[in-house]
Design a protein around this motif. Structure first.
Motif, PDB file in Angstrom:
ATOM      1  N   ILE A  63       0.870  -1.172   0.000  1.00 47.47           N
ATOM      2  CA  ILE A  63       0.000   0.000   0.000  1.00 47.47           C
ATOM      3  C   ILE A  63       0.909   1.225   0.000  1.00 47.47           C
ATOM      4  O   ILE A  63       1.777   1.356   0.868  1.00 47.47           O
ATOM      5  CB  ILE A  63      -0.938  -0.002   1.216  1.00 47.47           C
ATOM      6  CG1 ILE A  63      -1.826  -1.253   1.166  1.00 47.47           C
ATOM      7  CG2 ILE A  63      -1.762   1.274   1.265  1.00 47.47           C
ATOM      8  CD1 ILE A  63      -2.562  -1.532   2.456  1.00 47.47           C
ATOM      9  N   VAL A  64       0.701   2.124  -0.968  1.00 40.78           N
ATOM     10  CA  VAL A  64       1.597   3.266  -1.153  1.00 40.78           C
ATOM     11  C   VAL A  64       0.795   4.557  -1.001  1.00 40.78           C
ATOM     12  O   VAL A  64      -0.208   4.765  -1.672  1.00 40.78           O
ATOM     13  CB  VAL A  64       2.266   3.218  -2.550  1.00 40.78           C
ATOM     14  CG1 VAL A  64       3.219   4.383  -2.724  1.00 40.78           C
ATOM     15  CG2 VAL A  64       2.966   1.885  -2.768  1.00 40.78           C
ATOM     16  N   PHE A  65       1.279   5.424  -0.112  1.00 38.61           N
ATOM     17  CA  PHE A  65       0.696   6.735   0.105  1.00 38.61           C
ATOM     18  C   PHE A  65       1.408   7.753  -0.778  1.00 38.61           C
ATOM     19  O   PHE A  65       2.571   7.580  -1.098  1.00 38.61           O
ATOM     20  CB  PHE A  65       0.872   7.179   1.565  1.00 38.61           C
ATOM     21  CG  PHE A  65       0.127   6.334   2.545  1.00 38.61           C
ATOM     22  CD1 PHE A  65      -1.190   6.611   2.854  1.00 38.61           C
ATOM     23  CD2 PHE A  65       0.748   5.268   3.164  1.00 38.61           C
ATOM     24  CE1 PHE A  65      -1.873   5.838   3.770  1.00 38.61           C
ATOM     25  CE2 PHE A  65       0.082   4.489   4.085  1.00 38.61           C
ATOM     26  CZ  PHE A  65      -1.237   4.774   4.386  1.00 38.61           C
ATOM     27  N   TYR A  66       0.712   8.842  -1.115  1.00 41.84           N
ATOM     28  CA  TYR A  66       1.323   9.956  -1.838  1.00 41.84           C
ATOM     29  C   TYR A  66       1.462  11.132  -0.885  1.00 41.84           C
ATOM     30  O   TYR A  66       0.606  11.383  -0.037  1.00 41.84           O
ATOM     31  CB  TYR A  66       0.466  10.391  -3.038  1.00 41.84           C
ATOM     32  CG  TYR A  66       1.056  11.607  -3.709  1.00 41.84           C
ATOM     33  CD1 TYR A  66       2.103  11.478  -4.606  1.00 41.84           C
ATOM     34  CD2 TYR A  66       0.613  12.886  -3.387  1.00 41.84           C
ATOM     35  CE1 TYR A  66       2.695  12.595  -5.190  1.00 41.84           C
ATOM     36  CE2 TYR A  66       1.194  14.006  -3.962  1.00 41.84           C
ATOM     37  CZ  TYR A  66       2.228  13.844  -4.855  1.00 41.84           C
ATOM     38  OH  TYR A  66       2.817  14.951  -5.421  1.00 41.84           O
ATOM     39  N   THR A  67       2.540  11.900  -1.043  1.00 43.95           N
ATOM     40  CA  THR A  67       2.737  13.140  -0.291  1.00 43.95           C
ATOM     41  C   THR A  67       3.390  14.179  -1.177  1.00 43.95           C
ATOM     42  O   THR A  67       4.144  13.844  -2.094  1.00 43.95           O
ATOM     43  CB  THR A  67       3.607  12.905   0.963  1.00 43.95           C
ATOM     44  OG1 THR A  67       3.700  14.136   1.700  1.00 43.95           O
ATOM     45  CG2 THR A  67       5.009  12.447   0.604  1.00 43.95           C
ATOM     46  N   ALA A  80       4.500   2.204   1.943  1.00 38.08           N
ATOM     47  CA  ALA A  80       5.463   3.084   1.274  1.00 38.08           C
ATOM     48  C   ALA A  80       4.835   4.459   1.100  1.00 38.08           C
ATOM     49  O   ALA A  80       3.600   4.606   1.147  1.00 38.08           O
ATOM     50  CB  ALA A  80       5.868   2.506  -0.080  1.00 38.08           C
ATOM     51  N   VAL A  81       5.686   5.446   0.893  1.00 39.55           N
ATOM     52  CA  VAL A  81       5.250   6.808   0.599  1.00 39.55           C
ATOM     53  C   VAL A  81       6.056   7.282  -0.597  1.00 39.55           C
ATOM     54  O   VAL A  81       7.257   7.073  -0.662  1.00 39.55           O
ATOM     55  CB  VAL A  81       5.502   7.762   1.789  1.00 39.55           C
ATOM     56  CG1 VAL A  81       5.067   9.178   1.426  1.00 39.55           C
ATOM     57  CG2 VAL A  81       4.797   7.291   3.040  1.00 39.55           C
ATOM     58  N   TRP A  82       5.373   7.910  -1.562  1.00 39.35           N
ATOM     59  CA  TRP A  82       6.080   8.416  -2.740  1.00 39.35           C
ATOM     60  C   TRP A  82       5.700   9.870  -2.980  1.00 39.35           C
ATOM     61  O   TRP A  82       4.682  10.354  -2.487  1.00 39.35           O
ATOM     62  CB  TRP A  82       5.784   7.559  -3.965  1.00 39.35           C
ATOM     63  CG  TRP A  82       4.522   7.895  -4.709  1.00 39.35           C
ATOM     64  CD1 TRP A  82       3.251   7.540  -4.361  1.00 39.35           C
ATOM     65  CD2 TRP A  82       4.407   8.645  -5.913  1.00 39.35           C
ATOM     66  NE1 TRP A  82       2.347   8.028  -5.284  1.00 39.35           N
ATOM     67  CE2 TRP A  82       3.047   8.710  -6.249  1.00 39.35           C
ATOM     68  CE3 TRP A  82       5.325   9.277  -6.742  1.00 39.35           C
ATOM     69  CZ2 TRP A  82       2.572   9.363  -7.373  1.00 39.35           C
ATOM     70  CZ3 TRP A  82       4.862   9.933  -7.865  1.00 39.35           C
ATOM     71  CH2 TRP A  82       3.502   9.972  -8.172  1.00 39.35           C
ATOM     72  N   SER A  83       6.528  10.534  -3.770  1.00 34.74           N
ATOM     73  CA  SER A  83       6.272  11.899  -4.194  1.00 34.74           C
ATOM     74  C   SER A  83       6.847  12.103  -5.578  1.00 34.74           C
ATOM     75  O   SER A  83       7.854  11.486  -5.939  1.00 34.74           O
ATOM     76  CB  SER A  83       6.931  12.881  -3.217  1.00 34.74           C
ATOM     77  OG  SER A  83       6.680  14.218  -3.627  1.00 34.74           O
ATOM     78  N   ASP A  84       6.208  12.958  -6.350  1.00 33.55           N
ATOM     79  CA  ASP A  84       6.747  13.287  -7.665  1.00 33.55           C
ATOM     80  C   ASP A  84       7.622  14.538  -7.588  1.00 33.55           C
ATOM     81  O   ASP A  84       8.105  15.015  -8.597  1.00 33.55           O
ATOM     82  CB  ASP A  84       5.638  13.457  -8.708  1.00 33.55           C
ATOM     83  CG  ASP A  84       4.543  14.406  -8.275  1.00 33.55           C
ATOM     84  OD1 ASP A  84       4.661  15.058  -7.217  1.00 33.55           O
ATOM     85  OD2 ASP A  84       3.528  14.487  -8.988  1.00 33.55           O
ATOM     86  N   ASN A  85       7.848  15.040  -6.406  1.00 33.68           N
ATOM     87  CA  ASN A  85       8.719  16.209  -6.190  1.00 33.68           C
ATOM     88  C   ASN A  85      10.140  15.753  -5.929  1.00 33.68           C
ATOM     89  O   ASN A  85      10.417  14.799  -5.315  1.00 33.68           O
ATOM     90  CB  ASN A  85       8.236  17.042  -4.995  1.00 33.68           C
ATOM     91  CG  ASN A  85       6.863  17.627  -5.255  1.00 33.68           C
ATOM     92  OD1 ASN A  85       6.524  17.985  -6.362  1.00 33.68           O
ATOM     93  ND2 ASN A  85       6.076  17.699  -4.209  1.00 33.68           N
TER      94      ASN A  85
END
Length: 117
Positions: free
Chosen positions: A67-71, A112-117
């Motif tokens: 399960i992946v969160f976005y920030t 997990a946590v991901w960001s496009d920044n």
């Protein structure tokens, strides 16, 4: 958007319901409803689900789905997770489209946590 044929509810194992509730309340501001000593439901603006007491946890090494969160703020989110007793299991790394890290919450399941920044 139609609810037909969409993911409707998410259930995740935890070895410690109280610690998991505290973690997700502190980091992600989730609210919970207790259903006995072995199950707690959560509700967010985006989804609903629950945590159930289990000795077997949700870990990629065991073949579990991740399960992946976005920030918008990856480093800030990592600090919040660490302050709430989450453990970083894979430090920040680049992948096509962004950066992410993996962690376990105090009840032991991996996210997990991901960001496009």
């Amino acid at each position: 958007m139609s609810k037909n044929m969409t993911i409707n509810y998410l259930e995740v194992p935890t070895s410690n319901i109280a610690a998991t509730k505290a973690f997700f309340t502190n980091v992600f501001n989730w609210s919970f409803t207790d259903y006995g000593e072995e199950y707690v439901a959560f509700s967010t603006a985006e989804m609903e689900g629950g945590f159930y007491l289990s000795e077997t946890l949700s870990l990629r090494a065991n073949g579990a789905a991740l399960i992946v969160f976005y920030t918008d703020e990856l480093e800030k989110t990592q600090i919040l997770i660490e302050q709430a007793n989450g453990k970083i299991t894979e430090p920040v790394f680049d992948f096509p489209g962004g950066r992410r890290f993996h962690f376990t919450e105090p009840g032991g399941s991996e996210f997990a946590v991901w960001s496009d920044n």
